[in-house]
Design a protein around this motif. Structure first.
Motif, short mmCIF file in Angstrom:
data_model
loop_
_atom_site.label_atom_id
_atom_site.label_comp_id
_atom_site.label_asym_id
_atom_site.label_seq_id
_atom_site.Cartn_x
_atom_site.Cartn_y
_atom_site.Cartn_z
N ASN A 297 -23.64 -11.23 -7.33
CA ASN A 297 -23.29 -10.21 -6.22
C ASN A 297 -21.95 -10.77 -6.08
OD1 ASN A 297 -23.34 -8.51 -4.32
ND2 ASN A 297 -24.99 -9.20 -2.52
N ASN A 298 -21.06 -9.07 -6.31
CA ASN A 298 -19.46 -9.42 -5.93
C ASN A 298 -19.38 -8.68 -5.06
OD1 ASN A 298 -19.85 -11.33 -8.55
ND2 ASN A 298 -19.76 -8.78 -9.97
N TYR A 299 -18.13 -8.95 -4.70
CA TYR A 299 -17.60 -8.83 -3.42
C TYR A 299 -15.95 -8.24 -3.93
CZ TYR A 299 -21.45 -10.34 -0.69
OH TYR A 299 -22.71 -10.44 -0.36
N ALA A 300 -15.68 -7.51 -2.91
CA ALA A 300 -14.07 -6.73 -3.41
C ALA A 300 -13.25 -7.72 -2.58
CB ALA A 300 -13.97 -5.46 -3.07
N VAL A 301 -12.24 -7.56 -3.08
CA VAL A 301 -10.84 -8.05 -2.27
C VAL A 301 -10.62 -7.95 -1.31
CG1 VAL A 301 -9.13 -9.86 -2.27
CG2 VAL A 301 -10.36 -10.48 -4.25
N GLU A 302 -10.59 -8.29 -0.24
CA GLU A 302 -9.91 -7.00 0.81
C GLU A 302 -8.75 -7.01 1.28
OE1 GLU A 302 -12.21 -7.43 4.48
OE2 GLU A 302 -14.21 -6.16 2.99
N PRO A 303 -8.44 -6.30 1.27
CA PRO A 303 -6.84 -6.18 2.12
C PRO A 303 -6.52 -6.06 2.79
CG PRO A 303 -7.11 -3.73 0.64
CD PRO A 303 -7.83 -4.53 1.11
N GLN A 304 -4.72 -7.10 3.38
CA GLN A 304 -4.62 -7.47 4.53
C GLN A 304 -4.41 -6.05 5.65
OE1 GLN A 304 -1.38 -10.04 4.39
NE2 GLN A 304 -1.75 -10.36 6.53
N MET A 305 -4.88 -6.34 6.36
CA MET A 305 -4.68 -5.20 7.32
C MET A 305 -3.50 -5.26 8.43
SD MET A 305 -8.54 -4.61 9.01
CE MET A 305 -7.82 -2.54 9.45
N TYR A 306 -3.06 -4.09 8.45
CA TYR A 306 -1.44 -4.50 8.91
C TYR A 306 -1.44 -2.82 10.14
CZ TYR A 306 -0.06 -0.67 5.51
OH TYR A 306 0.09 0.41 4.86
N LEU A 307 -0.87 -2.25 10.93
CA LEU A 307 -0.87 -2.11 11.52
C LEU A 307 0.23 -0.83 11.38
CD1 LEU A 307 -0.28 -2.89 15.68
CD2 LEU A 307 -1.88 -1.84 14.37
N ALA A 308 0.01 0.67 10.81
CA ALA A 308 0.86 1.82 10.76
C ALA A 308 2.26 1.90 11.38
CB ALA A 308 0.36 2.85 10.45
N ASP A 309 3.51 2.16 11.20
CA ASP A 309 4.61 2.34 11.99
C ASP A 309 4.83 3.75 12.21
OD1 ASP A 309 5.44 -0.32 11.35
OD2 ASP A 309 6.41 0.55 9.80
N TYR A 310 5.40 4.17 13.40
CA TYR A 310 5.44 5.66 14.28
C TYR A 310 6.33 6.34 13.12
CZ TYR A 310 5.35 8.80 17.74
OH TYR A 310 4.61 10.35 18.34
N PRO A 311 6.02 7.66 12.99
CA PRO A 311 7.45 8.17 11.82
C PRO A 311 8.55 7.70 12.16
CG PRO A 311 5.31 9.83 12.82
CD PRO A 311 5.20 8.23 13.74
N ALA A 312 9.44 8.27 11.45
CA ALA A 312 11.16 8.13 11.65
C ALA A 312 10.81 9.87 12.36
CB ALA A 312 12.04 7.98 10.98
N PRO A 313 12.52 10.05 12.99
CA PRO A 313 12.50 11.98 14.02
C PRO A 313 12.91 12.54 13.28
CG PRO A 313 13.82 9.72 14.75
CD PRO A 313 12.87 9.72 14.07
N GLU A 314 13.26 12.14 11.45
CA GLU A 314 13.52 12.84 10.71
C GLU A 314 12.06 13.10 10.05
OE1 GLU A 314 14.55 9.49 9.27
OE2 GLU A 314 15.20 10.33 10.86
#
Length: 56
Positions: free
Chosen positions: A12-29
């Motif tokens: 039973n193989n389990y995928a490697v889960e990527p490290q989670m991170y919070l998204a940045d708020y979009p810049a004004p442009e």
């Protein structure tokens, strides 16, 4: 990759889960670009609806 084996020898193989991170708020442009894309998409969908109504 993390793998387990049960008593019958089945793997039973389990995928490697990527490290989670919070998204940045979009810049004004980026926000302005999103507004422009939304306006263009709205015009495109509106034009398609009008053309479909005119054809039918």
């Amino acid at each position: 990759m993390y793998t387990t084996t049960d008593e019958r020898g089945i793997l039973n193989n389990y995928a490697v889960e990527p490290q989670m991170y919070l998204a940045d708020y979009p810049a004004p442009e980026q926000q302005e670009r999103y507004k422009l894309q939304a306006a263009i998409a709205t015009l495109l969908v509106g034009a398609l609806v009008l053309v479909s109504l005119a054809v039918s």
